[in-house]
Each structure stands twice: as structure tokens, then as C-alpha cells.
Design an enzyme around this catalytic site. Sequence first.
Site, PDB file in Angstrom:
ATOM      1  N   ALA A   8     -60.839  26.268  72.834  1.00  0.00           N
ATOM      2  CA  ALA A   8     -60.267  25.543  74.002  1.00  0.00           C
ATOM      3  C   ALA A   8     -59.423  25.934  75.140  1.00  0.00           C
ATOM      4  O   ALA A   8     -58.585  27.047  74.556  1.00  0.00           O
ATOM      5  CB  ALA A   8     -59.447  24.165  73.333  1.00  0.00           C
ATOM      6  N   CYS A   9     -59.627  26.062  76.283  1.00  0.00           N
ATOM      7  CA  CYS A   9     -58.762  26.522  77.587  1.00  0.00           C
ATOM      8  C   CYS A   9     -58.481  25.505  78.460  1.00  0.00           C
ATOM      9  O   CYS A   9     -58.888  24.017  78.094  1.00  0.00           O
ATOM     10  CB  CYS A   9     -59.531  27.613  78.371  1.00  0.00           C
ATOM     11  SG  CYS A   9     -60.935  26.945  79.102  1.00  0.00           S
ATOM     12  N   PRO A  10     -57.501  25.661  78.973  1.00  0.00           N
ATOM     13  CA  PRO A  10     -56.840  24.339  80.121  1.00  0.00           C
ATOM     14  C   PRO A  10     -57.883  23.810  80.760  1.00  0.00           C
ATOM     15  O   PRO A  10     -57.747  22.468  81.068  1.00  0.00           O
ATOM     16  CB  PRO A  10     -55.849  25.118  80.884  1.00  0.00           C
ATOM     17  CG  PRO A  10     -55.257  26.359  80.004  1.00  0.00           C
ATOM     18  CD  PRO A  10     -56.583  26.876  79.258  1.00  0.00           C
TER      19      PRO A  10
END
Length: 482
Positions: A8-10
Amino acid sequence: MKVVAVTACPTGIAHTYMAAEALEQAAADRGAQIQVETQGSAGSAELSTADIAAADVVVFAADVGVRDRDRFAGKPIVEAGVKQAINDAAGLLERAADATRQESADPAPETEPEDETSGTAAESAPGFGSRLRQWLMTGVSYLIPFVSAGGLLMALSYALGGYQITDAPPVTEHFDALELASWAALANQTGQAAFEFLVPVLAGFIAYAMADRPALAPGFVGGAIAVTTGAGFLGGLVAGLLAGAVVVGLKRVPVPRGIAGIMPVVVLPLLGSLVVGVLMFLVVGQPIAAIMAGLTAWLTGLSGANAVLLGALLGAMIAFDMGGPVNKVAYTFAVGGLSIATTASLEIMAAVMAAGMVPPLALALATTVRGSSFTPAERTSGRTAWLLGASFITEGAIPFAAADPLRVIPPMVAGSATAGAVSMGADATLRAPHGGLFVLPLVGGPLLYAAAIAAGVVVAAAGVLVAKRIGDPTGLDRTTAA
């Protein structure tokens, strides 16, 4: 070894899926079995209960809080950022193997307490700095869709009705489907409505990352109070952290079994909102509002060399990790200025977007000018990078940076800093927070702005081509290496 992983990334766009692909490839290389859940914008099927139960170890490659992480309780967990998974997935899986061996050799007693932030003993939990970054990036990741939708709607309204469209009467009082001005006013007022959610959403999901769903209401309430008191984005950050901390503290208070069932849906939101309301209204709201007023005055007074230096700094931050936490700090700073809507804040937004387009466009140009310096895979990525760069998707440069960081990242930082500095020096302004070259007609001073982007692209492309001429540290023939 059986592994389950979550990435997961921003933004949930590029890093999330690149990390998943890297982990899958590394697992295949070492003969391990892996199932990856990508918590990104495009979504993915959740890991099944059977997959989690059968796993020997869990890998979290995330720059934001992992959703529903209590599913993995009792499993050894290895945590890292998405960039580490992209750059060294094999090393991350080796850490997972070590964790599995340690778990087998020294199993924890059944009575040993587990840390709330991981499925194993507390000593395996990430440090406070890493968790703080994850909490803040979680808030930013939920903020971005509101920024994009609201900002582009407002940009569309300016294109259709001019900047004076902000003076139009409410569409509930006057709307004519045959008038272009009415549609422009509708787009503007809808965009403004989306922007009104920015600070509450930021605060709410920072709190959510810290203390799960019971903290959502206190976080949103604290964010709304930050808007009311004039504390702005900085107030939203503080409100989110306060709300999360308050709810975490309340969770630790022992309560009778009969009350425990209503704690998450009634007691924690109620008491959390009350405490956060008191703190924001009576303690921290006004001092933060004074800081924001000072920041606004400082931005308004920027001119000359100071403005150019700020543009260079923000540009360098944008290119430093190409969509990572440093990039998001610069982008969030620029977006926060849109709510102030001074000339200086609009110039900052323009500089940040110009800088963000440079890395993909520069690498696309470099692969076109001298393709022999790049692998076939990189040349293919270069063709895609033209569109990604034009669309202000800085992550289009990641495949190049991941493969050769020392010779790609410094030139990109130099090029983006150049674009940011030239844009600020040219007094270019932009009200849209996204869109890239597709919102160029909405830029104040579009010709000089395009020149700023071109200057940055040339500097970055020339820099990376010169760097590529300095021996290949991998020892590979770049023309044939895959």
C-alpha cells in the site's frame, strides 16, 4: 515458505502494484509461495482466511496504515516501505525467512502479550517515526481523491466561466441549463464543496490509522473544528493525531464486560469527540491558527530570490522519492495553499506540478535520444513515460530509479529543482492541483510555465545521459540486459 503480503502506498497507484510485482518475482526466484493483497486505488481481492492461516510469515510493504491488520494476529510480521520492496524484494523475503526461523526456534509463550500494531511480540513493531509517517500518509492517501475531484472541477469552472465565476450566485437560486455560465458555476460550487472536506478527511483518516474505526468521528470532528478556528491543514494534522491518541488511550481503560460491546460504536466516538473538541476549541486551535496566519503572511510576502529558492526546494522534494513520503510532503504543502488562494500559494502549486512532470518526461526524452544507454524494458517504459509525465504522474520514473538509483535520482532532482525555480521566478500560477499539461490553458503565464518545464526536462535528461556514460556499476550491457 508460504508468505502473505500487503502492499500500500499513499496514492495507491504505482508503488502499490510495483511492490507487489517485485515480491511475486522474488518469491518465484527463491521457490516460495506468496499471495499479495494490493490495497491500492484499483483494488484487489482480499487475502482469504485460509491463505492467512496457512502462511508462515506476513510481509507488510506499506507507507500507509494497513487496513484490517488484526486479521494477521499471531503471525510473525515483517514491515518495510514500498520502495524497499521495489528495490530489494529478495532482501525483504530473506528477512521474512529469518522471522520464520526465529519463530520456529523460539516460539512465544501463549500468555505473552502482543503489540497492537503487529501480530508478533512488541519488539518487532516499527519505531515511532515509521508509524508516525504511516499515520500521516494514510490521511494524505484518503485526501488525494477529494483534492483531484474538487481541484479539477474548479479548474474546469475557470475554463468555462473565467475566474470571476467565484462571484456567481448559488446554483440553488439560479441555474439555467442553456447557459454555459450556469454550468461553470455548478462545477465551481461542487469543487468548493469537495474542498471543504479536505481538512476533516485528513484528520479523520490520520486518527483512523492510529486507532481504527472508533477514531473516525473524533478525527473528523477535530478537522472540522480546525477549519472553524482557522487552523487549516496544520490544525487538521494536529487534530488527527490528538483524536487517534485520545481513542488509543480510552481503549486501554478497563471496562465491565457488559459495556465493552458498545465501546467502539458509542462510548469511544462520544468521549473521543468531546475531548478533541475541548482541546481544539480551547487549547490548541487558536495558537495553530496564529501560526497559519503567519505562514500565509510569509507566503504572500515571497518574492525574488526567496521565491526561486522555495521553488527549487519544493521541486527537489518532488523528485527525491517520486511519489513517496517526501514527494507527498511537498505536494500536500502546495495543495494546502490552494485553500488560502493567495498569488504566492498559486505560484507554489504551479511550481510543484511543473517539477512533478519533469522526471518521467526527462527519462522519456533520454530513452528517445540515446536508447542504447537503457535496457529494452526501460525503453518500453520510456514510451509510456511521455503520457505519465504529461499527466503529472511522477511515478512514471520509478522503474528507472529502481534499476539505477545513483545515476537517475540526482539528475531528476536537479531537473525538477530547475523547473520549480524557473516557474516561481516566472510568477506562473495554477489553481488546479492536478492535470499536468492538460490544464496548461488554466495556467497564469502558460508560455513561461511551459518553458520552465522544458528547462527542467532538458537539465534532467542531459544529466542522466551524462551519468549513464560513466561506467555501468552493474557490469551489464545496457543495450541487451533485460
